[in-house]
Write a protein that holds these residues in place. Structure first.
Motif, PDB file in Angstrom:
ATOM      1  N   VAL A 393      76.548  -9.336  44.462  1.00 57.34           N
ATOM      2  CA  VAL A 393      76.759  -7.904  44.689  1.00 57.34           C
ATOM      3  C   VAL A 393      75.997  -7.097  43.638  1.00 57.34           C
ATOM      4  O   VAL A 393      75.466  -6.018  43.924  1.00 57.34           O
ATOM      5  N   ASN A 394      75.885  -7.628  42.435  1.00 55.39           N
ATOM      6  CA  ASN A 394      75.165  -6.946  41.359  1.00 55.39           C
ATOM      7  C   ASN A 394      73.669  -6.852  41.632  1.00 55.39           C
ATOM      8  O   ASN A 394      72.949  -6.153  40.924  1.00 55.39           O
ATOM      9  N   TRP A 395      73.157  -7.535  42.651  1.00 56.47           N
ATOM     10  CA  TRP A 395      71.745  -7.411  43.020  1.00 56.47           C
ATOM     11  C   TRP A 395      71.445  -6.062  43.678  1.00 56.47           C
ATOM     12  O   TRP A 395      70.277  -5.702  43.824  1.00 56.47           O
ATOM     13  N   ILE A 396      72.452  -5.330  44.093  1.00 52.86           N
ATOM     14  CA  ILE A 396      72.211  -4.075  44.793  1.00 52.86           C
ATOM     15  C   ILE A 396      71.395  -3.139  43.909  1.00 52.86           C
ATOM     16  O   ILE A 396      71.591  -3.072  42.698  1.00 52.86           O
ATOM     17  N   ALA A 397      70.433  -2.442  44.509  1.00 53.14           N
ATOM     18  CA  ALA A 397      69.555  -1.553  43.742  1.00 53.14           C
ATOM     19  C   ALA A 397      70.325  -0.321  43.284  1.00 53.14           C
ATOM     20  O   ALA A 397      71.152   0.210  44.015  1.00 53.14           O
ATOM     21  N   ARG A 398      70.043   0.114  42.068  1.00 47.66           N
ATOM     22  CA  ARG A 398      70.649   1.314  41.529  1.00 47.66           C
ATOM     23  C   ARG A 398      69.652   2.470  41.610  1.00 47.66           C
ATOM     24  O   ARG A 398      68.462   2.245  41.455  1.00 47.66           O
ATOM     25  N   PRO A 399      70.121   3.711  41.798  1.00 49.97           N
ATOM     26  CA  PRO A 399      71.520   4.085  42.016  1.00 49.97           C
ATOM     27  C   PRO A 399      72.009   3.611  43.384  1.00 49.97           C
ATOM     28  O   PRO A 399      71.225   3.545  44.343  1.00 49.97           O
ATOM     29  N   ALA A 400      73.269   3.257  43.440  1.00 46.20           N
ATOM     30  CA  ALA A 400      73.851   2.711  44.665  1.00 46.20           C
ATOM     31  C   ALA A 400      75.002   3.595  45.126  1.00 46.20           C
ATOM     32  O   ALA A 400      75.763   4.106  44.306  1.00 46.20           O
ATOM     33  N   ALA A 401      75.122   3.740  46.428  1.00 46.77           N
ATOM     34  CA  ALA A 401      76.256   4.477  46.987  1.00 46.77           C
ATOM     35  C   ALA A 401      77.480   3.569  46.999  1.00 46.77           C
ATOM     36  O   ALA A 401      77.378   2.370  47.276  1.00 46.77           O
ATOM     37  N   ALA A 402      78.637   4.137  46.704  1.00 49.86           N
ATOM     38  CA  ALA A 402      79.865   3.336  46.666  1.00 49.86           C
ATOM     39  C   ALA A 402      80.123   2.655  48.006  1.00 49.86           C
ATOM     40  O   ALA A 402      80.531   1.490  48.050  1.00 49.86           O
ATOM     41  N   ASP A 403      79.867   3.355  49.108  1.00 49.51           N
ATOM     42  CA  ASP A 403      80.073   2.754  50.428  1.00 49.51           C
ATOM     43  C   ASP A 403      79.194   1.529  50.623  1.00 49.51           C
ATOM     44  O   ASP A 403      79.617   0.539  51.224  1.00 49.51           O
ATOM     45  N   SER A 404      77.966   1.591  50.124  1.00 39.71           N
ATOM     46  CA  SER A 404      77.049   0.453  50.255  1.00 39.71           C
ATOM     47  C   SER A 404      77.549  -0.754  49.471  1.00 39.71           C
ATOM     48  O   SER A 404      77.434  -1.898  49.916  1.00 39.71           O
ATOM     49  N   VAL A 405      78.111  -0.493  48.285  1.00 41.27           N
ATOM     50  CA  VAL A 405      78.657  -1.590  47.474  1.00 41.27           C
ATOM     51  C   VAL A 405      79.783  -2.288  48.225  1.00 41.27           C
ATOM     52  O   VAL A 405      79.830  -3.524  48.312  1.00 41.27           O
ATOM     53  N   HIS A 406      80.696  -1.525  48.780  1.00 39.86           N
ATOM     54  CA  HIS A 406      81.835  -2.106  49.499  1.00 39.86           C
ATOM     55  C   HIS A 406      81.385  -2.834  50.764  1.00 39.86           C
ATOM     56  O   HIS A 406      81.893  -3.907  51.094  1.00 39.86           O
TER      57      HIS A 406
END
Length: 437
Positions: A393-406
């Motif tokens: 999950v930490n691979w997600i690009a920043r800045p990240a939307a909270a909805d995208s993280v979930h």
């Protein structure tokens, strides 16, 4: 915080920081008091999370401009020079500083025209770039840089007579300050944090840094050799701008192959200029799409390999160079590496399964993600599946939307995760009995 069953991942949506949260710690975050035997662990966890910016410090009264602080010291020096001065604290053992130094060297022409001074301070002394400085100002500025190093490196202090001093921490913030001082727009410039092997690629001098406009964003392409420059110019219309531009891509032909790097990652080894141009076009298209993603696309910083007529696997960025060197072996087994800088994932509306984008665009689903291959930690017991999921999950690009993280966390819960080395990944993908995860 995104839950992963009985555990969770705590993630900073603005910067690449995250932590695995055990079932016990998850209870703490949900308001449960720690058991008496866990008081020390509870205090330690929250201290670490605060220092990483994962939870609020809860102390808004802390001041940073009291006498003797870095801010107060900077304020006393701001009136010394008659032009902006950026004092940058560097360290020999700092990989981010090495990459910053490589970017500064590549932008030597832009820095020579800078209407500001850049003073690099390390344990051996100071080095001045840009405008000259009034000699009596040196001792105070060097002391300021030495004190700034206590906050980590690179840390910079921007002094200007007409505005309060600014303390800037980290590669991105310092790079943005250099971009601004050169007259360019940091919000419209690509600044990517270097990887552990970036400096190996950036260490050698470059012939030029060309600036391409990709998705209305400035992107720096370093070239070594006239052939690499010609390919970059033809593919992008890139030019040598006056503004400071951090290096994102590097093109060169040291021997037989044409090479394309993103930071320290080898994205392609091409035998012909035409083949390199094809990969470069795909990479630039990936940056353009990242700048204006389609709705519900989740950009993830990882590599992807697609099986002909089948699914796709994701793998860590750190494996990219090694897998590219074995691209022919993977190709013979039916796997093709995707060179795009981000894996843009979306979920299927009926199954919530993760997919790469389809070739037709316009929201069409592409290959389904059938597995994630990731690095197993060296030594110790094998990591639990929730811990592996938290790291992915930490691979997600920043800045990240909270909805995208979930969404990413929920979708990964149904994807097989295989931990090992890149060598084991190659063996797994090319085995003749099945050839797929």
């Amino acid at each position: 915080m995104a839950e992963l069953g009985s555990s969770a991942v705590l993630l900073n949506t603005s910067s690449p920081a995250a932590a695995y949260v055990s079932p016990t710690a998850l209870g703490w975050l949900q308001g449960q008091p720690p058991a008496p035997e866990h008081h020390d662990q509870h205090a330690h966890c929250f201290t670490q999370w605060r220092s990483a910016g994962l939870v609020s410090s809860g102390n808004a009264s802390t001041t940073t401009d009291e006498p003797g602080s870095l801010e107060a010291q900077a304020a006393a020096l701001a009136a010394l020079p008659g032009h902006p001065v950026l004092v940058v604290a560097m360290a020999e053992a700092c990989g981010f500083c090495d990459q910053l130094g490589a970017d500064l060297a590549a932008n030597a022409a832009a820095l020579a025209r800078l209407d500001a001074s850049v003073l690099l301070v390390d344990a051996d002394g100071a080095r001045l770039l840009g405008r000259s400085l009034y000699i009596p100002a040196y001792p105070g500025l060097i002391r300021l840089g030495q004190d700034a190093a206590r906050r980590g490196t690179p840390t910079a202090v921007l002094l200007s007579r007409d505005r309060p001093a600014e303390v800037l921490t980290g590669f991105a913030e310092v790079s943005n300050a250099l971009i601004t001082l050169s007259g360019a727009d940091p919000k419209a410039t690509t600044v990517e944090a270097p990887t552990s092997c970036s400096v190996n690629v950036a260490a050698e001098p470059v012939d030029a840094v060309l600036t391409a406009t990709v998705g209305k964003t400035r992107l720096g392409i370093a070239v070594r050799g006239p052939e690499a420059r010609r390919i970059a110019e033809e593919a992008t219309g890139a030019v040598a701008e006056e503004g400071y531009t951090p290096v994102t891509l590097t093109l060169e032909r040291p021997e037989t192959f044409h090479l394309l790097f993103r930071g320290g990652e080898l994205l392609a080894r091409a035998r012909t200029p035409e083949a390199l141009r094809e990969v470069l076009d795909a990479v630039l298209a990936g940056y353009t799409r990242f700048a204006a993603p389609e709705r519900d696309e989740i950009p993830v910083l990882c590599g992807a390999a697609v099986r002909e007529g089948g699914g796709a696997v994701l793998f860590p960025r750190s494996w990219m160079s090694d897998l590219v060197k074995r691209a022919r072996q993977l190709d013979q087994a039916g796997w093709r590496l995707r060179p795009e800088p981000y894996a843009l994932l979306r979920t299927a509306p009926d199954t919530a399964a993760l997919h790469l984008p389809g070739a037709g665009g316009a929201g069409q689903p592409g290959p389904a993600v059938t597995a994630v291959l990731t690095q197993a930690p060296e030594g110790g017991a094998p990591p639990s599946r929730p811990r592996l999921l938290a790291s992915i999950v930490n691979w997600i690009a920043r800045p990240a939307a909270a909805d995208s993280v979930h969404t990413l966390a929920a979708s990964l819960r149904q994807v097989p995760v295989l931990a090992g080395t890149w060598q084991e990944a190659v063996t797994h993908l090319t085995r003749t009995d099945e050839g797929r995860p």
